[in-house]
Scaffold this active site. Structure first.
Site, PDB file in Angstrom:
ATOM      1  N   LYS A 157      18.762 -10.587 -15.414  1.00 43.80           N
ATOM      2  CA  LYS A 157      18.237  -9.339 -15.277  1.00 43.80           C
ATOM      3  C   LYS A 157      18.928  -8.400 -16.149  1.00 43.80           C
ATOM      4  O   LYS A 157      19.890  -8.298 -16.371  1.00 43.80           O
ATOM      5  CB  LYS A 157      18.346  -8.800 -13.714  1.00 43.80           C
ATOM      6  CG  LYS A 157      17.631  -9.814 -12.708  1.00 43.80           C
ATOM      7  CD  LYS A 157      17.862  -9.187 -11.238  1.00 43.80           C
ATOM      8  CE  LYS A 157      16.982  -8.193 -10.999  1.00 43.80           C
ATOM      9  NZ  LYS A 157      16.926  -7.809  -9.497  1.00 43.80           N
ATOM     10  N   GLY A 164      10.136  -5.314 -14.382  1.00 39.44           N
ATOM     11  CA  GLY A 164       9.974  -6.722 -14.814  1.00 39.44           C
ATOM     12  C   GLY A 164      10.383  -6.965 -16.271  1.00 39.44           C
ATOM     13  O   GLY A 164      10.395  -8.268 -16.608  1.00 39.44           O
ATOM     14  N   LYS A 200      21.628 -14.561  -7.908  1.00 41.99           N
ATOM     15  CA  LYS A 200      21.127 -15.906  -7.323  1.00 41.99           C
ATOM     16  C   LYS A 200      19.692 -15.604  -6.743  1.00 41.99           C
ATOM     17  O   LYS A 200      19.096 -14.482  -6.620  1.00 41.99           O
ATOM     18  CB  LYS A 200      22.007 -16.143  -6.089  1.00 41.99           C
ATOM     19  CG  LYS A 200      21.363 -17.429  -5.135  1.00 41.99           C
ATOM     20  CD  LYS A 200      21.503 -18.756  -5.935  1.00 41.99           C
ATOM     21  CE  LYS A 200      21.051 -19.737  -5.008  1.00 41.99           C
ATOM     22  NZ  LYS A 200      20.999 -21.005  -5.634  1.00 41.99           N
ATOM     23  N   GLU A 287      17.753  -3.319  -5.911  1.00 49.85           N
ATOM     24  CA  GLU A 287      17.794  -2.151  -6.857  1.00 49.85           C
ATOM     25  C   GLU A 287      17.197  -0.809  -6.256  1.00 49.85           C
ATOM     26  O   GLU A 287      16.573  -0.960  -5.124  1.00 49.85           O
ATOM     27  CB  GLU A 287      17.097  -2.309  -8.212  1.00 49.85           C
ATOM     28  CG  GLU A 287      15.373  -2.510  -8.178  1.00 49.85           C
ATOM     29  CD  GLU A 287      15.058  -2.553  -9.355  1.00 49.85           C
ATOM     30  OE1 GLU A 287      15.600  -2.832 -10.351  1.00 49.85           O
ATOM     31  OE2 GLU A 287      13.699  -2.665  -9.518  1.00 49.85           O
ATOM     32  N   ARG A 291      12.784   7.393  -8.141  1.00 54.29           N
ATOM     33  CA  ARG A 291      11.610   8.140  -8.530  1.00 54.29           C
ATOM     34  C   ARG A 291      10.560   7.776  -7.593  1.00 54.29           C
ATOM     35  O   ARG A 291      10.810   7.021  -6.476  1.00 54.29           O
ATOM     36  CB  ARG A 291      11.098   7.489  -9.982  1.00 54.29           C
ATOM     37  CG  ARG A 291      10.959   6.000  -9.869  1.00 54.29           C
ATOM     38  CD  ARG A 291      10.382   5.505 -11.328  1.00 54.29           C
ATOM     39  NE  ARG A 291      10.401   4.178 -11.278  1.00 54.29           N
ATOM     40  CZ  ARG A 291       9.754   3.320 -10.719  1.00 54.29           C
ATOM     41  NH1 ARG A 291       8.840   3.670 -10.071  1.00 54.29           N
ATOM     42  NH2 ARG A 291       9.863   1.960 -10.980  1.00 54.29           N
ATOM     43  N   VAL A 294       4.740   3.448  -7.583  1.00 54.76           N
ATOM     44  CA  VAL A 294       3.219   3.175  -8.099  1.00 54.76           C
ATOM     45  C   VAL A 294       2.293   3.112  -6.710  1.00 54.76           C
ATOM     46  O   VAL A 294       1.634   3.531  -6.252  1.00 54.76           O
ATOM     47  CB  VAL A 294       2.951   2.050  -8.937  1.00 54.76           C
ATOM     48  CG1 VAL A 294       1.412   2.063  -9.120  1.00 54.76           C
ATOM     49  CG2 VAL A 294       3.485   2.203 -10.149  1.00 54.76           C
TER      50      VAL A 294
END
Length: 447
Positions: A157, A164, A200, A287, A291, A294
């Site tokens: 990541k 994504g 993981k 995470e 903000r 969507v």
């Protein structure tokens, strides 16, 4: 309250924010690129400023241009929407340097939470569980060692960014080197930072997030969860609330963890804590989205709280009426309608919308910027519309969502409409027994 606010975004979220501002009696200033001077958000705003050519890097991501647009039009504040500059602490500081209020969290909190490995450390310090993985930006040799320690599969990541990008699933050691190089290159291109860390992988897993609102007086209001497990390319397609995977005890544990985290980092404004949930009911932080999300409309429909107006009011010095847990009722589902071709691995498809007929009727909300004749450009996100429904319980909400999708007409370009119809009709969705790997397994998506 502010008199005039710049909306530093485009598309459906710009329209959503403009409408919220107008309901508060606040003038809205739009920004636009040369690719869309006649866009609906430009026409709905009280004023509008062109900030550059079509490429986002030359327009919507130009901090100097956005700030100049706000200053020259007499704005007092800036609402970033989501995407673009919404999680950029440099932009927050540039707003402050020019006497503008940023409608969102403080720059220091955004900077800390934007660094995903720093966020992992902060969450553990706040007593919030995290997935096994690395706690620093990780070189390829360190990634190999970490993978051996925690076991495959792992997820690579990006330390910065989200949406994504800069993510790769690695099933075994033979895939690691190529996946690491690809993830790092994608992250560098998207965020200017190719740093990678390792987590993981939980499989099967649910992706469940908690919405929060926080004010300057330390009040923390949690607004329940959103189930976001139906994804393609690590991006969400259908969301619902409440999650069919949570019971009251687990829901309270997750909301309490989010509340502790807010207090620990000094959060303010609207935000979303994202968690992975394993089959045994254990959740782990992945995470914080500092903000508006969507998928915020489903929370609004079940709580009756307008998140955009709440953001603006908090930024203007207002305080929440109360902290704790927001009351909620019924069940809501959001279906994202994207300009993508499912037959070609959901490849974005620009073109002209020749006909658009959104669904109507009780309990249906459509957030969109498209209309007959709208040109979908290749420069921005593929999201066309969000079809959102509410009803008294999950079964009724699914029936309403299926009815709404059956009424929806989009012609001119391929979209994800038919895939969404198939998902809502599937046994996996109707049973509520789905996970982040379900979408790939459905025959309609594999075709």
């Amino acid at each position: 309250m502010f008199g005039r606010v710049l909306v530093a975004n485009r598309g459906e979220i710009a329209l959503r924010v403009i409408r919220g501002l107008h309901e508060l009696g606040v003038e809205a200033v739009a920004v636009y690129s040369t690719a869309e001077p006649e866009a609906l958000h430009v026409r709905l705003a009280d004023d509008a400023v062109c900030v550059g050519p079509p490429a986002a890097a030359d327009s919507y991501l130009r901090i100097d241009s956005i700030v100049a647009a706000a200053v020259t039009t007499g704005c007092e504040a800036v609402h970033p929407g989501y995407g673009f500059l919404s999680e950029n602490p440099i932009f927050v500081e540039a707003c402050a340097d020019n006497g503008l209020v940023f409608i969102g969290p403080p720059a220091n909190v955004m900077r800390a939470m934007g660094d995903k490995v720093a966020a992992r450390r902060a969450m553990r310090a706040a007593g919030v569980p995290t997935l096994p993985g690395t706690d620093e930006a990780t070189a390829i040799d360190e990634a190999r060692s970490a993978a051996l320690g925690i076991g495959y599969p792992i997820m690579l990541k990006a330390v910065a960014g989200g949406g994504g990008r800069g993510m790769r699933l690695v099933e075994d050691a033979a895939e690691l080197d190529d996946a690491f190089a690809a993830a790092s290159a994608e992250a560098a291109a998207a965020f200017g930072d190719g740093s990678i860390y390792v987590e993981k992988v939980l499989d099967p897993a649910r992706h469940v997030e908690i919405q929060v609102l926080c004010d300057d007086d330390g009040n923390v209001l949690t607004l329940g969860e959103r189930e976001c497990s139906l994804q393609r390319r690590h991006q969400k397609l259908i969301e619902e609330t409440p999650s069919p995977a949570l019971d009251p005890e687990l829901r309270e544990a997750m909301e309490l963890a989010a509340e502790r985290a807010c207090r620990f980092v000094g959060y303010r404004s609207a935000g979303t804590f994202e968690f992975l949930l394993d089959a045994g009911g254990t959740f782990s932080f992945i995470e914080l989205n500092a903000r508006l999300q969507v998928e915020h409309p489903i929370t609004e429909l079940c709580t009756g709280i307008d998140l955009v107006r709440a953001q603006v009011q908090i930024a203007a010095g207002g305080r929440l009426a109360a902290g704790g847990r927001a009351p909620r009722s019924g069940h809501a589902i959001e279906i994202r309608l994207n300009a993508e071709d499912p037959a070609r691995d959901f490849m974005p498809v620009p073109g002209r919308i020749t006909r658009f007929r959104p669904p109507l009727g009780p309990g249906v909300r459509v957030d969109t910027f498209i209309e007959d004749g709208t040109t979908v450009t290749p420069f921005y996100d593929s999201l066309l519309a969000k079809i959102v429904v509410w009803d008294g319980d999950r079964g009724a909400a699914i029936a309403r969502a299926r009815r709404a999708l059956a009424e929806t007409v989009v012609e001119g370009i391929p979209t994800t409409l038919e895939v969404s119809r198939t998902i809502l009709a599937s046994e996996e969705f109707r049973s509520g027994e789905y996970s982040t790997s379900t979408l790939a397994s459905l025959n309609a998506v594999a075709a």
